[in-house]
Design an enzyme around this catalytic site. Structure first.
Site, short mmCIF file in Angstrom:
data_model
loop_
_atom_site.label_atom_id
_atom_site.label_comp_id
_atom_site.label_asym_id
_atom_site.label_seq_id
_atom_site.Cartn_x
_atom_site.Cartn_y
_atom_site.Cartn_z
N HIS A 82 0.82 -1.22 0.00
CA HIS A 82 0.00 0.00 0.00
C HIS A 82 0.85 1.26 0.00
CE1 HIS A 82 -3.70 -2.30 1.78
NE2 HIS A 82 -3.49 -2.55 0.51
N CYS A 127 6.71 15.13 -6.18
CA CYS A 127 5.90 16.07 -6.94
C CYS A 127 5.13 15.32 -8.04
CB CYS A 127 6.81 17.13 -7.56
SG CYS A 127 5.96 18.23 -8.69
N THR A 173 -2.75 -9.30 10.59
CA THR A 173 -3.52 -8.90 9.42
C THR A 173 -4.93 -9.44 9.54
OG1 THR A 173 -3.84 -9.33 7.07
CG2 THR A 173 -2.30 -10.77 8.20
#
Ligand SMILES: [Zn+2]
Length: 263
Positions: free
Chosen positions: A127, A135, A203
């Site tokens: 993720h 930028c 998890t």
């Protein structure tokens, strides 16, 4: 099995395995003081933001494209929580295991950078990383410390690139965005190499890219350990289930492992 037997069996599986894949979720960061949020949004469990969005909407690619100030406000809140956190024993013991088992991989759902801070290698951040900033126009890197100063003051958001004025964004997967191709490819390559042991830590196991491969691994005869104080959707199919918080369980397993090598 009582706790001692569970820990001994887990340590035995680790010491015999030539290759290991750790799969970690928010639960491993709980011992570093971070809330066990579901994905990015759980800090705000069910509540609407000041702007009337659900947190999933606020942290989505759609809202980022029309109201980046809103998305950034919540990215910044999450980031300012995470930047103060330090890795705990569970992260650090993964590094120690990697020293004796170099073919050990880590797939994490977390964006808090704690595996990196702990020096974990072979790391796949599926993720992304909240502190990798760049930028959106000229791709220049942007220093996270500018955005999260020690004073804890929220800067002008969204942050702008000093070189070209483009918007800065973190390298994280927002809701509605695809998982990064490079990370996914690497993850599947590791899965195809059939690691002898898979250790899932903290998890929830809800994501199909985790439950699917774990079910496959089970069929293929790979061994699976789960460390999680709460039952998850994979608990039923693992070989060893350690119902403990991450740091406590990993410390116990590591003690057992080092005991074995000494004797
Ligand atoms: Zn720029």
């Amino acid at each position: 099995m009582n706790t001692d037997t569970i820990i001994k069996t887990a340590a035995d599986l680790i010491s015999k395995a030539k290759s290991i894949l750790f799969i970690t979720g928010a639960g491993i960061s709980a011992d570093s003081g971070l809330p066990t949020y579901r994905g990015l949004g759980g800090l705000y469990d069910g509540k609407l933001t000041d702007e009337g969005y659900s947190i999933e909407e606020a942290l989505s690619s759609d809202v980022m494209s029309i109201r980046p100030d809103i998305t950034w406000k919540y990215l910044w809140q999450i980031g300012s929580h995470c930047i103060k956190a330090e890795p705990n024993s569970a992260h650090l013991i993964i590094s120690k295991i990697q020293e004796i088992k170099p073919d050990t991989w880590v797939l994490t759902q977390n964006i808090d950078s704690l595996h990196k801070k702990a020096g974990n290698k072979n790391l796949i951040e599926i993720h992304g990383d909240a502190f990798e900033l760049s930028c959106t126009k000229c791709r220049s890197a942007f220093d996270a410390l500018v955005l999260f100063p020690e004073s804890g003051k929220m800067p002008q958001l969204p942050p702008k690139c000093a070189k070209c004025g483009g918007m800065i964004r973190p390298n994280v997967v927002l809701f509605g965005e695809m998982l990064p191709e490079k990370a996914i490819k690497l993850y599947y390559r590791v899965l195809e190499s059939r690691p002898e042991l898979i250790i899932s830590i903290g998890t929830s196991g809800m994501f199909p890219y985790i439950t699917g491969p774990i079910q496959e691994a089970r069929k293929a005869g790979q061994r699976i350990i789960e460390i999680n104080p709460c039952f998850s959707s994979i608990t039923d199919i693992v070989d060893i289930y350690i119902p403990m918080p991450a740091a406590k369980a990993m410390k116990a397993v590591w003690e057992e492992l080092t005991l074995n090598t000494k004797s």
